[in-house]
Write a protein that holds these residues in place. Structure first.
Motif, PDB file in Angstrom:
ATOM      1  N   LYS A 167       1.025  -1.118  -0.465  1.00  0.00           N
ATOM      2  CA  LYS A 167      -0.327   0.017  -0.200  1.00  0.00           C
ATOM      3  C   LYS A 167       0.959   1.550  -0.117  1.00  0.00           C
ATOM      4  CE  LYS A 167      -1.985   1.399   3.416  1.00  0.00           C
ATOM      5  NZ  LYS A 167      -2.809   1.558   5.308  1.00  0.00           N
ATOM      6  N   ALA A 168       0.855   2.366  -0.634  1.00  0.00           N
ATOM      7  CA  ALA A 168       0.834   4.092  -0.494  1.00  0.00           C
ATOM      8  C   ALA A 168      -0.295   4.297  -0.184  1.00  0.00           C
ATOM      9  CB  ALA A 168       0.798   4.319  -2.112  1.00  0.00           C
ATOM     10  N   GLN A 169       0.293   5.420   1.064  1.00  0.00           N
ATOM     11  CA  GLN A 169      -1.076   6.063   1.994  1.00  0.00           C
ATOM     12  C   GLN A 169      -0.719   6.963   1.821  1.00  0.00           C
ATOM     13  OE1 GLN A 169      -3.031   4.988   3.801  1.00  0.00           O
ATOM     14  NE2 GLN A 169      -4.069   6.599   3.896  1.00  0.00           N
ATOM     15  N   GLY A 170      -1.055   7.731   1.722  1.00  0.00           N
ATOM     16  CA  GLY A 170      -0.947   9.263   0.934  1.00  0.00           C
ATOM     17  C   GLY A 170      -0.876   9.484  -0.682  1.00  0.00           C
ATOM     18  N   ILE A 171      -0.997   8.255  -1.679  1.00  0.00           N
ATOM     19  CA  ILE A 171      -0.802   9.516  -2.846  1.00  0.00           C
ATOM     20  C   ILE A 171      -0.470   9.890  -3.769  1.00  0.00           C
ATOM     21  CG2 ILE A 171      -2.723   7.649  -3.913  1.00  0.00           C
ATOM     22  CD1 ILE A 171       1.295   6.775  -4.275  1.00  0.00           C
ATOM     23  N   ALA A 172      -2.056  11.117  -3.268  1.00  0.00           N
ATOM     24  CA  ALA A 172      -2.042  12.169  -4.338  1.00  0.00           C
ATOM     25  C   ALA A 172      -1.123  12.613  -3.487  1.00  0.00           C
ATOM     26  CB  ALA A 172      -3.470  12.529  -3.823  1.00  0.00           C
ATOM     27  N   LEU A 173      -0.081  13.067  -2.545  1.00  0.00           N
ATOM     28  CA  LEU A 173       0.947  13.914  -2.342  1.00  0.00           C
ATOM     29  C   LEU A 173       1.822  13.034  -3.207  1.00  0.00           C
ATOM     30  CD1 LEU A 173       0.465  13.920   1.732  1.00  0.00           C
ATOM     31  CD2 LEU A 173      -0.196  15.273  -0.238  1.00  0.00           C
ATOM     32  N   LYS A 174       2.156  11.969  -3.985  1.00  0.00           N
ATOM     33  CA  LYS A 174       2.680  12.124  -4.911  1.00  0.00           C
ATOM     34  C   LYS A 174       3.108  11.945  -6.200  1.00  0.00           C
ATOM     35  CE  LYS A 174       7.319   9.257  -3.815  1.00  0.00           C
ATOM     36  NZ  LYS A 174       8.342  10.297  -3.385  1.00  0.00           N
ATOM     37  N   SER A 175       1.447  11.944  -6.252  1.00  0.00           N
ATOM     38  CA  SER A 175       1.025  11.368  -7.946  1.00  0.00           C
ATOM     39  C   SER A 175       0.423  12.630  -8.309  1.00  0.00           C
ATOM     40  CB  SER A 175       0.565   9.860  -7.574  1.00  0.00           C
ATOM     41  OG  SER A 175      -0.909  10.259  -9.369  1.00  0.00           O
ATOM     42  N   GLN A 176       0.578  13.557  -9.365  1.00  0.00           N
ATOM     43  CA  GLN A 176       0.666  14.172  -9.884  1.00  0.00           C
ATOM     44  C   GLN A 176      -1.240  13.262 -10.490  1.00  0.00           C
ATOM     45  OE1 GLN A 176       0.384  18.046 -10.144  1.00  0.00           O
ATOM     46  NE2 GLN A 176       2.173  17.715  -8.334  1.00  0.00           N
ATOM     47  N   LYS A 177      -1.000  12.532 -11.173  1.00  0.00           N
ATOM     48  CA  LYS A 177      -2.007  12.388 -11.354  1.00  0.00           C
ATOM     49  C   LYS A 177      -3.149  12.013 -11.176  1.00  0.00           C
ATOM     50  CE  LYS A 177       0.041  12.032 -16.073  1.00  0.00           C
ATOM     51  NZ  LYS A 177      -0.369  13.079 -17.101  1.00  0.00           N
ATOM     52  N   VAL A 178      -3.149  11.429 -10.032  1.00  0.00           N
ATOM     53  CA  VAL A 178      -3.848  11.289  -8.876  1.00  0.00           C
ATOM     54  C   VAL A 178      -5.112  12.179  -8.933  1.00  0.00           C
ATOM     55  CG1 VAL A 178      -4.356  10.368  -6.480  1.00  0.00           C
ATOM     56  CG2 VAL A 178      -3.154   9.177  -7.807  1.00  0.00           C
ATOM     57  N   GLN A 179      -3.984  13.044  -8.319  1.00  0.00           N
ATOM     58  CA  GLN A 179      -4.870  14.886  -7.902  1.00  0.00           C
ATOM     59  C   GLN A 179      -5.559  15.006  -8.805  1.00  0.00           C
ATOM     60  OE1 GLN A 179      -1.717  17.880  -6.676  1.00  0.00           O
ATOM     61  NE2 GLN A 179      -0.737  15.781  -5.715  1.00  0.00           N
TER      62      GLN A 179
END
Length: 195
Positions: free
Chosen positions: A78-90
């Motif tokens: 699991k990657a928790q807080g993935i939106a903090l690392k992924s522009q595409k998720v944002q």
């Protein structure tokens, strides 16, 4: 349907080109995290439960075997807080189909006096973004649970959303819900004493 069953399915909210870009970015993040874990394992500096200093950065948890030991080879669970690392998720979080559906569900559950002003805009906070890279043949990423417990809330104005980046079928471990369970008196604020 949502009022009765407690869930919605929004098929095809990602265009194929956006999906490919998103998967490419997520797989790169996964590969970097697994490489870091392999490198750190040699020096015993990797926390097998989580990496990262605090809630202001994406943290990673490794897959475990039946004894609770990290799998070999090391794999990301699991990657928790993935939106903090992924522009595409944002970008995904802000996409009209997803953002509009979430805002409408939240709006429906709010008392009229707490609805937004004249412009009608409602801000929805996206928190707890996670990425589960579930390999083929896996039994799944998580077992049965009540999201409120893990979110640390008893409010019914919380929308949980799963976005599948691959086709899923009942045999391949898709999400299962208990239709109508949101009407159960023991769900939500009634479970506060159990948390």
């Amino acid at each position: 349907f949502f009022d009765r069953e407690g869930y919605l399915v929004l098929p095809g909210i990602l265009l194929p080109s956006h999906l490919e870009d998103l998967l490419e970015e997520l797989h790169a993040i996964q590969a970097a995290a697994e490489a870091q874990a392999v490198e750190a394992a040699a020096t015993s500096s990797w926390d097998v439960n989580h990496s990262g200093a605090d809630s202001n950065q994406c943290t990673f948890a490794l897959a475990r075997d039946s004894r609770g030991e990290p799998t070999h080879p090391l794999q990301l669970h699991k990657a928790q807080g993935i939106a903090l690392k992924s522009q595409k998720v944002q970008q995904l979080l802000r996409s009209p189909p997803l953002a509009t559906a979430a805002a409408e569900l939240v709006r429906r559950g709010l008392p009229s006096e707490s609805l937004p002003g004249r412009d009608g805009r409602l801000e929805v906070d996206a928190f707890g973004t996670k990425f589960f890279p579930v390999p083929a043949g896996s039994p799944g990423s998580v077992s049965w649970h009540d999201d409120n417990y893990y979110f640390g809330t008893t409010r019914s104005h919380t929308v949980s959303c799963a976005v599948y980046l691959r086709d899923v079928r009942a045999r391949s471990g898709c999400l299962r819900v208990l239709p109508g369970s949101h009407h159960d008196a023991s769900v939500g604020s009634g479970r506060e004493r159990l948390y």
